[in-house]
Design a protein around this motif. Structure first.
Motif, PDB file in Angstrom:
ATOM      1  N   LEU A  71       0.898  -1.294   0.088  1.00 47.06           N
ATOM      2  CA  LEU A  71       0.217  -0.367   0.062  1.00 47.06           C
ATOM      3  C   LEU A  71       0.691   1.787   0.283  1.00 47.06           C
ATOM      4  N   ASP A  72       2.628   1.258   0.063  1.00 48.44           N
ATOM      5  CA  ASP A  72       3.048   2.094   0.615  1.00 48.44           C
ATOM      6  C   ASP A  72       3.000   3.284  -1.051  1.00 48.44           C
ATOM      7  N   GLY A  73       3.117   2.326  -2.029  1.00 51.94           N
ATOM      8  CA  GLY A  73       3.659   3.014  -3.020  1.00 51.94           C
ATOM      9  C   GLY A  73       2.025   3.958  -3.978  1.00 51.94           C
ATOM     10  N   ALA A 133       1.446 -20.749  -7.681  1.00 52.53           N
ATOM     11  CA  ALA A 133       1.944 -20.044  -6.519  1.00 52.53           C
ATOM     12  C   ALA A 133       0.837 -18.415  -6.043  1.00 52.53           C
ATOM     13  N   ASN A 134       1.034 -18.572  -4.721  1.00 52.94           N
ATOM     14  CA  ASN A 134      -0.380 -17.252  -4.166  1.00 52.94           C
ATOM     15  C   ASN A 134       0.202 -16.929  -3.511  1.00 52.94           C
ATOM     16  N   PHE A 135      -0.717 -14.776  -3.576  1.00 53.44           N
ATOM     17  CA  PHE A 135       0.086 -13.790  -3.494  1.00 53.44           C
ATOM     18  C   PHE A 135      -1.458 -13.687  -2.629  1.00 53.44           C
ATOM     19  N   LYS A 136      -1.082 -13.036  -1.181  1.00 56.28           N
ATOM     20  CA  LYS A 136      -2.085 -12.323  -0.529  1.00 56.28           C
ATOM     21  C   LYS A 136      -2.179 -10.641  -0.045  1.00 56.28           C
ATOM     22  N   GLY A 137      -2.893  -9.705   0.147  1.00 54.86           N
ATOM     23  CA  GLY A 137      -2.815  -8.474  -0.176  1.00 54.86           C
ATOM     24  C   GLY A 137      -2.565  -8.379  -1.016  1.00 54.86           C
ATOM     25  N   VAL A 138      -2.863  -8.599  -2.712  1.00 52.23           N
ATOM     26  CA  VAL A 138      -2.200  -7.513  -3.427  1.00 52.23           C
ATOM     27  C   VAL A 138      -3.910  -6.372  -3.731  1.00 52.23           C
ATOM     28  N   ILE A 139      -2.948  -5.649  -4.719  1.00 48.22           N
ATOM     29  CA  ILE A 139      -3.597  -4.340  -5.416  1.00 48.22           C
ATOM     30  C   ILE A 139      -4.288  -5.051  -6.442  1.00 48.22           C
ATOM     31  N   PRO A 140      -5.357  -4.351  -6.639  1.00 43.04           N
ATOM     32  CA  PRO A 140      -6.256  -4.579  -7.517  1.00 43.04           C
ATOM     33  C   PRO A 140      -5.580  -3.829  -9.082  1.00 43.04           C
ATOM     34  N   GLY A 141      -5.728  -4.292 -10.199  1.00 45.03           N
ATOM     35  CA  GLY A 141      -5.322  -3.522 -11.482  1.00 45.03           C
ATOM     36  C   GLY A 141      -4.377  -3.778 -12.032  1.00 45.03           C
ATOM     37  N   ALA A 142      -3.566  -3.287 -12.980  1.00 39.95           N
ATOM     38  CA  ALA A 142      -2.350  -3.589 -14.057  1.00 39.95           C
ATOM     39  C   ALA A 142      -0.248  -4.059 -12.681  1.00 39.95           C
ATOM     40  N   VAL A 143      -0.786  -5.359 -13.098  1.00 42.31           N
ATOM     41  CA  VAL A 143       0.687  -5.884 -11.871  1.00 42.31           C
ATOM     42  C   VAL A 143       1.661  -6.702 -12.832  1.00 42.31           C
ATOM     43  N   ARG A 144       2.785  -7.157 -12.445  1.00 38.06           N
ATOM     44  CA  ARG A 144       3.969  -7.424 -13.048  1.00 38.06           C
ATOM     45  C   ARG A 144       4.117  -8.922 -12.595  1.00 38.06           C
ATOM     46  N   LEU A 145       4.661 -10.393 -13.204  1.00 38.82           N
ATOM     47  CA  LEU A 145       5.186 -11.441 -12.554  1.00 38.82           C
ATOM     48  C   LEU A 145       6.534 -11.133 -13.417  1.00 38.82           C
ATOM     49  N   LEU A 201       5.843  -9.940  -7.645  1.00 40.04           N
ATOM     50  CA  LEU A 201       4.528  -9.568  -8.485  1.00 40.04           C
ATOM     51  C   LEU A 201       4.981  -8.620  -7.911  1.00 40.04           C
ATOM     52  N   ARG A 202       4.695  -7.161  -9.153  1.00 38.55           N
ATOM     53  CA  ARG A 202       4.779  -5.649  -7.899  1.00 38.55           C
ATOM     54  C   ARG A 202       3.564  -4.930  -9.320  1.00 38.55           C
ATOM     55  N   HIS A 203       3.361  -3.903  -8.345  1.00 42.14           N
ATOM     56  CA  HIS A 203       2.088  -3.423  -8.708  1.00 42.14           C
ATOM     57  C   HIS A 203       1.928  -1.891  -8.890  1.00 42.14           C
ATOM     58  N   GLY A 204       2.603  -1.010  -9.916  1.00 47.24           N
ATOM     59  CA  GLY A 204       3.389  -0.013  -9.961  1.00 47.24           C
ATOM     60  C   GLY A 204       4.107   0.089  -9.307  1.00 47.24           C
ATOM     61  N   LYS A 210      18.833 -15.038 -16.365  1.00 57.22           N
ATOM     62  CA  LYS A 210      17.560 -14.628 -18.060  1.00 57.22           C
ATOM     63  C   LYS A 210      16.197 -14.415 -17.026  1.00 57.22           C
ATOM     64  N   LYS A 211      15.793 -13.570 -18.004  1.00 52.71           N
ATOM     65  CA  LYS A 211      14.461 -12.663 -17.280  1.00 52.71           C
ATOM     66  C   LYS A 211      12.647 -13.434 -18.086  1.00 52.71           C
ATOM     67  N   TRP A 212      12.004 -13.309 -17.073  1.00 52.76           N
ATOM     68  CA  TRP A 212      10.983 -13.856 -18.142  1.00 52.76           C
ATOM     69  C   TRP A 212       9.802 -12.895 -17.169  1.00 52.76           C
ATOM     70  N   GLU A 213       9.149 -12.248 -17.343  1.00 49.69           N
ATOM     71  CA  GLU A 213       7.424 -12.636 -17.291  1.00 49.69           C
ATOM     72  C   GLU A 213       6.688 -11.925 -18.036  1.00 49.69           C
ATOM     73  N   ALA A 214       5.021 -11.262 -17.141  1.00 50.36           N
ATOM     74  CA  ALA A 214       3.697 -11.197 -17.381  1.00 50.36           C
ATOM     75  C   ALA A 214       3.157  -9.803 -17.063  1.00 50.36           C
ATOM     76  N   SER A 215       2.381  -9.812 -17.509  1.00 50.82           N
ATOM     77  CA  SER A 215       1.524  -8.581 -17.245  1.00 50.82           C
ATOM     78  C   SER A 215      -0.008  -8.780 -17.172  1.00 50.82           C
ATOM     79  N   LEU A 216       0.006  -8.533 -15.567  1.00 48.01           N
ATOM     80  CA  LEU A 216      -1.703  -9.349 -15.792  1.00 48.01           C
ATOM     81  C   LEU A 216      -2.638  -8.053 -14.942  1.00 48.01           C
TER      82      LEU A 216
END
Length: 249
Positions: free
Chosen positions: A140-142, A206-218, A188-191, A225-231
């Protein structure tokens, strides 16, 4: 110069109005009396402080005499009642606030944290206008709300709400090239909020609690090497989604 403030240990400062730097200071006695000596001619601002309260008075000292007595009277203190809740109107605990006076008076150290009912109560405030700055740990800090301005009246409670995003419990099936990613660490990151770390099980879940709704990036990283997914996370209490990780350029 003799003067009187409230009974107890109020700290009193004498500041020349030209530079507002303390010229003298003392602590009042149990009768609320104090005395300041050795003052040169000029106009002074006397400030008495007791906990979160302030009392002020201007006084002019002539070249040959000073006022016999100056009374400093604390106004009846006011209070803040802040209700912290999410967009589903559920109370949020552990959200903090810091206070600052709009007139610039030093009230450092005034703060509060919401309890299990989402309530913050701050008593003993000197009347005036305040800026209330919310703070929160973790995700929530962000996305914390902008500071609030509120007027505290003498002997009254000022009440308002701080509304923060509702959080989601997120269940992900993490895939790489359509294959479950088993027993690996992901983030997982939100903004601009803090990232949340997680780990997939042997099925790629994988389970995450306390996720901010909206656009996130896994994101997932291994061997350089790096991989990502936008959700896009809907604003519902529980979500189950697939996250198909793609290589990052």
């Amino acid at each position: 110069m003799a003067a009187a403030a409230t009974a107890g240990s109020s700290v009193t400062e004498l500041l020349p109005t030209q530079n507002l730097r303390p010229a003298s200071a003392c602590i009042s006695d149990l009768d609320g009396r104090f005395e300041l000596r050795g003052l040169g001619p000029g106009e002074y601002l006397i400030v008495a402080r007791q906990e979160y309260q302030l009392a002020e008075s201007f006084v002019t000292i002539e070249s040959n005499e000073a006022p016999d007595r100056v009374d400093l009277v604390f106004a009846a203190p006011g209070a803040l009642r802040i209700h912290v809740l999410d967009t589903r109107t559920l109370p949020l605990s552990g959200v903090g606030v810091y206070l600052a006076r709009c007139d610039g008076a030093d009230i450092s150290g005034i703060s509060g944290t919401s309890d299990h009912n989402g309530m913050i109560e701050i008593d003993g405030l000197s009347p005036g206008e305040y800026v209330v700055k919310p703070t929160a740990a973790g995700v929530l800090d962000g996305v914390i709300n902008s500071p609030h301005r509120v007027i505290v009246a003498a002997g009254r409670n000022a009440e308002f709400e701080i509304v923060l995003p509702a959080l989601v419990e997120l269940h992900l099936l993490v895939l790489v090239d359509g294959v479950p990613l088993a027993t690996e660490s992901v983030s997982l990151r939100h903004g601009t909020s803090a990232s949340q770390k997680g780990r997939t099980d042997e099925t790629g879940a994988a389970n995450f609690k306390g996720v901010i709704p909206g656009a996130v990036r896994l994101t997932y990283e291994k061997a350089g090497k790096k991989w990502e997914a936008s959700l896009d996370i809907p604003n519902d209490p529980l979500q189950s989604l697939n996250a198909d990780l793609q290589p990052m350029d």
